[in-house]
Motif scaffolding. Structure first.
Motif, PDB file in Angstrom:
ATOM      1  N   THR A   1      41.560  35.635  39.510  1.00  0.00           N
ATOM      2  CA  THR A   1      41.408  35.384  38.083  1.00  0.00           C
ATOM      3  C   THR A   1      41.728  36.661  37.318  1.00  0.00           C
ATOM      4  N   PRO A   2      42.609  36.591  36.319  1.00  0.00           N
ATOM      5  CA  PRO A   2      42.894  37.792  35.523  1.00  0.00           C
ATOM      6  C   PRO A   2      41.604  38.337  34.902  1.00  0.00           C
ATOM      7  N   THR A   3      41.476  39.648  34.853  1.00  0.00           N
ATOM      8  CA  THR A   3      40.259  40.286  34.355  1.00  0.00           C
ATOM      9  C   THR A   3      39.901  39.810  32.953  1.00  0.00           C
ATOM     10  N   ARG A   4      40.874  39.628  32.096  1.00  0.00           N
ATOM     11  CA  ARG A   4      40.591  39.230  30.712  1.00  0.00           C
ATOM     12  C   ARG A   4      39.961  37.839  30.633  1.00  0.00           C
ATOM     13  N   ASP A   5      40.183  36.988  31.642  1.00  0.00           N
ATOM     14  CA  ASP A   5      39.647  35.630  31.640  1.00  0.00           C
ATOM     15  C   ASP A   5      38.304  35.517  32.352  1.00  0.00           C
ATOM     16  N   ARG A   6      37.885  36.555  33.022  1.00  0.00           N
ATOM     17  CA  ARG A   6      36.671  36.466  33.840  1.00  0.00           C
ATOM     18  C   ARG A   6      35.405  36.134  33.068  1.00  0.00           C
ATOM     19  N   PRO A   7      35.164  36.698  31.871  1.00  0.00           N
ATOM     20  CA  PRO A   7      33.935  36.305  31.167  1.00  0.00           C
ATOM     21  C   PRO A   7      33.852  34.793  30.926  1.00  0.00           C
ATOM     22  N   LEU A   8      34.961  34.168  30.583  1.00  0.00           N
ATOM     23  CA  LEU A   8      34.965  32.719  30.380  1.00  0.00           C
ATOM     24  C   LEU A   8      34.724  31.969  31.682  1.00  0.00           C
ATOM     25  N   VAL A   9      35.324  32.441  32.740  1.00  0.00           N
ATOM     26  CA  VAL A   9      35.151  31.806  34.049  1.00  0.00           C
ATOM     27  C   VAL A   9      33.711  31.976  34.519  1.00  0.00           C
ATOM     28  N   LEU A  10      33.139  33.161  34.312  1.00  0.00           N
ATOM     29  CA  LEU A  10      31.746  33.405  34.697  1.00  0.00           C
ATOM     30  C   LEU A  10      30.810  32.465  33.943  1.00  0.00           C
ATOM     31  N   TYR A  11      31.030  32.322  32.655  1.00  0.00           N
ATOM     32  CA  TYR A  11      30.211  31.415  31.859  1.00  0.00           C
ATOM     33  C   TYR A  11      30.339  29.984  32.373  1.00  0.00           C
TER      34      TYR A  11
ATOM     35  N   ARG B   1      31.902  38.668  39.138  1.00  0.00           N
ATOM     36  CA  ARG B   1      31.082  39.596  38.345  1.00  0.00           C
ATOM     37  C   ARG B   1      31.245  41.021  38.869  1.00  0.00           C
ATOM     38  N   ALA B   2      31.307  41.175  40.163  1.00  0.00           N
ATOM     39  CA  ALA B   2      31.465  42.504  40.752  1.00  0.00           C
ATOM     40  C   ALA B   2      32.810  43.126  40.393  1.00  0.00           C
ATOM     41  N   GLY B   3      33.794  42.289  40.099  1.00  0.00           N
ATOM     42  CA  GLY B   3      35.115  42.791  39.780  1.00  0.00           C
ATOM     43  C   GLY B   3      35.311  43.228  38.346  1.00  0.00           C
ATOM     44  N   LEU B   4      34.304  43.037  37.499  1.00  0.00           N
ATOM     45  CA  LEU B   4      34.447  43.439  36.087  1.00  0.00           C
ATOM     46  C   LEU B   4      34.268  44.913  35.891  1.00  0.00           C
TER      47      LEU B   4
END
Length: 53
Positions: free
Chosen positions: A10-20, A50-53
């Motif tokens: 998952t691209p880093t910029r999209d991770r907060p949305l994916v985490l949610y 989460r660890a990748g952020l």
């Protein structure tokens, strides 16, 4: 399209949305009484991202 169980990066910029989204899915599965294996699979994916952020 990927097969179920095949994780893609998952691209880093999209991770907060994916985490949610993962947290929502976990909460829903717990609410409906889904099996612990499915919940744990999503929880592991959440922790990995989460660890990748």
């Amino acid at each position: 399209m990927t097969s179920p169980g095949v994780m893609t990066e998952t691209p880093t910029r999209d991770r907060p949305l994916v985490l949610y989204d993962l947290l929502e899915q976990i909460a829903l599965l717990e609410l409906v009484g889904a099996g612990p294996a499915e919940i744990e699979r999503l929880a592991q994916e959440y922790r990995r991202l989460r660890a990748g952020l």
